[in-house]
Design an enzyme around this catalytic site. Structure first.
Site, PDB file in Angstrom:
ATOM      1  N   ARG A  33      -6.547 117.882  65.935  1.00  0.00           N
ATOM      2  CA  ARG A  33      -5.686 118.660  65.225  1.00  0.00           C
ATOM      3  C   ARG A  33      -6.110 119.448  64.534  1.00  0.00           C
ATOM      4  O   ARG A  33      -5.533 120.605  63.762  1.00  0.00           O
ATOM      5  CB  ARG A  33      -4.573 118.180  65.150  1.00  0.00           C
ATOM      6  CG  ARG A  33      -3.431 117.771  66.477  1.00  0.00           C
ATOM      7  CD  ARG A  33      -2.359 116.045  66.022  1.00  0.00           C
ATOM      8  NE  ARG A  33      -1.453 116.588  64.923  1.00  0.00           N
ATOM      9  CZ  ARG A  33      -1.399 115.622  64.104  1.00  0.00           C
ATOM     10  NH1 ARG A  33      -0.945 114.304  63.920  1.00  0.00           N
ATOM     11  NH2 ARG A  33      -0.104 115.791  63.723  1.00  0.00           N
ATOM     12  N   ARG A  62       2.088 107.539  58.397  1.00  0.00           N
ATOM     13  CA  ARG A  62       3.481 108.205  59.076  1.00  0.00           C
ATOM     14  C   ARG A  62       4.213 107.447  60.153  1.00  0.00           C
ATOM     15  O   ARG A  62       2.972 106.912  61.293  1.00  0.00           O
ATOM     16  CB  ARG A  62       3.287 109.332  59.463  1.00  0.00           C
ATOM     17  CG  ARG A  62       4.837 110.558  59.677  1.00  0.00           C
ATOM     18  CD  ARG A  62       4.512 111.877  60.381  1.00  0.00           C
ATOM     19  NE  ARG A  62       3.060 111.984  61.676  1.00  0.00           N
ATOM     20  CZ  ARG A  62       3.333 113.437  61.356  1.00  0.00           C
ATOM     21  NH1 ARG A  62       4.183 114.046  61.547  1.00  0.00           N
ATOM     22  NH2 ARG A  62       2.425 113.785  62.742  1.00  0.00           N
ATOM     23  N   ARG A 111       3.056 108.284  66.161  1.00  0.00           N
ATOM     24  CA  ARG A 111       3.193 108.721  66.950  1.00  0.00           C
ATOM     25  C   ARG A 111       1.770 108.735  66.883  1.00  0.00           C
ATOM     26  O   ARG A 111       0.626 108.447  67.005  1.00  0.00           O
ATOM     27  CB  ARG A 111       2.954 110.544  66.691  1.00  0.00           C
ATOM     28  CG  ARG A 111       5.096 111.327  66.497  1.00  0.00           C
ATOM     29  CD  ARG A 111       4.548 112.559  65.632  1.00  0.00           C
ATOM     30  NE  ARG A 111       3.342 113.243  65.699  1.00  0.00           N
ATOM     31  CZ  ARG A 111       3.631 114.264  65.217  1.00  0.00           C
ATOM     32  NH1 ARG A 111       4.950 114.717  64.129  1.00  0.00           N
ATOM     33  NH2 ARG A 111       2.736 115.428  65.351  1.00  0.00           N
ATOM     34  N   LYS A 160       6.084 120.307  56.549  1.00  0.00           N
ATOM     35  CA  LYS A 160       6.461 121.017  57.536  1.00  0.00           C
ATOM     36  C   LYS A 160       8.000 120.555  58.112  1.00  0.00           C
ATOM     37  O   LYS A 160       8.833 120.954  57.465  1.00  0.00           O
ATOM     38  CB  LYS A 160       6.301 121.703  58.543  1.00  0.00           C
ATOM     39  CG  LYS A 160       4.516 122.727  58.175  1.00  0.00           C
ATOM     40  CD  LYS A 160       3.837 123.127  59.564  1.00  0.00           C
ATOM     41  CE  LYS A 160       3.190 122.232  60.638  1.00  0.00           C
ATOM     42  NZ  LYS A 160       2.289 121.560  60.171  1.00  0.00           N
ATOM     43  N   ARG A 185       1.741 128.984  65.807  1.00  0.00           N
ATOM     44  CA  ARG A 185       0.515 128.599  65.860  1.00  0.00           C
ATOM     45  C   ARG A 185      -0.950 129.592  66.533  1.00  0.00           C
ATOM     46  O   ARG A 185      -2.083 128.917  66.433  1.00  0.00           O
ATOM     47  CB  ARG A 185       0.273 126.977  66.277  1.00  0.00           C
ATOM     48  CG  ARG A 185       1.356 126.433  65.654  1.00  0.00           C
ATOM     49  CD  ARG A 185       0.810 125.158  66.391  1.00  0.00           C
ATOM     50  NE  ARG A 185       2.649 124.696  65.702  1.00  0.00           N
ATOM     51  CZ  ARG A 185       1.946 122.925  65.278  1.00  0.00           C
ATOM     52  NH1 ARG A 185       1.457 122.347  65.178  1.00  0.00           N
ATOM     53  NH2 ARG A 185       3.411 122.686  65.154  1.00  0.00           N
TER      54      ARG A 185
END
Ligand code: AP5
Length: 212
Positions: free
Chosen positions: A167, A127, A156, A13, A88
């Site tokens: 998540r 990432r 992160r 996204k 969400r």
């Protein structure tokens, strides 16, 4: 155009929000980026959100709806916006819909990015993101420089394996049902195969919304 980008963590996204927003000439808004900036600034909103974000849980709906209210009031969003990760939960979908109704606006589409869970885990475990401009990268080490803005690349906290597992579970439990709400509500839902290179995915998304 007012478009929601929807999909599990790691679906792309954030990667897609900018090229799609640039092509359409509208701003992008990512609730995750807004919240991380609030955490960095130590603002009351950031303090409220931090613990939930670190665990990979959702922050309260009223915090998200307040961010949306501020966003939609901006003159830059008058012609539309790309909303990255904004909706969400079903209460968020209901709240956004009511807000848009009051403004005489509506969503043009929900773009849902489809990626298998094992690829999501692979993407998130590798990432890094730029602390300054928030651009995500796949094969750049933490501590190195962002090629776009010179900011520092970091991992992160919620990309640690335990938070990623949470998540994904939160996505399947709380977020995936939102699509059913939009379906019943008559909103256009466009499913995008989000495997392949980022450029291929951008082309598919733009073609799907009639702006190739
Ligand atoms: P947020 O920052 O929105 O995180 P997320 O939804 O978990 O999504 P990600 O940023 O992890 O993934 P993405 O889909 O953007 O993928 P990306 O492009 O980075 O939210 C963080 C937290 O904030 C939430 O957990 C929650 O606590 C809170 N929050 C935010 N919004 C909320 C809301 N509405 N309600 C309640 N709480 C909220 O790509 C991932 C990686 O894959 C990158 O390394 C990228 O380079 C790579 N990649 C991208 N595309 C491709 C491709 N096509 N091929 C190969 N690699 C690719």
């Amino acid at each position: 155009m007012l478009i929601v980008l929807f999909g599990p963590p790691g679906a792309g996204k954030g990667t897609q929000a900018e090229p799609i927003a640039d092509r359409l000439g509208v701003p992008k808004v990512a609730t995750g980026d807004v919240l991380r900036a609030a955490v960095r600034d130590g603002s009351p909103r950031g303090l409220e959100a931090k613990a939930a974000m670190d665990r990979g849980d959702l922050v309260p709906d009223d915090v998200i709806l307040a961010i949306m209210e501020e966003t939609l009031a901006r003159p830059s969003a008058a012609r539309g916006a790309i909303l990255d990760g904004v909706v969400r939960t079903v209460p968020q979908a209901e709240g956004l819909s009511a807000m848009l109704g009051r403004l005489g606006r509506r969503l043009d589409a929900v773009l849902t990015f489809e990626v298998p869970d094992e690829e999501l885990v692979r993407r998130l475990s590798g990432r890094t993101v730029c602390e300054k401009c928030q651009t995500p990268y796949t094969s750049r080490e933490p501590g190195t420089e962002c090629p776009r803005c010179g900011g520092q690349l970091v991992r992160r906290r919620d990309d640690e394996p335990e938070a990623v597992r949470n998540r994904l579970a939160v996505y399947h439990r709380q977020t995936a049902p939102v699509l059913e709400w939009y379906r019943k509500n008559g909103t256009r839902i466009v499913s995008i195969d989000a495997m392949g290179t980022p450029d291929e995915v951008t082309r598919r998304a733009l073609k799907a919304i009639g702006r190739p």
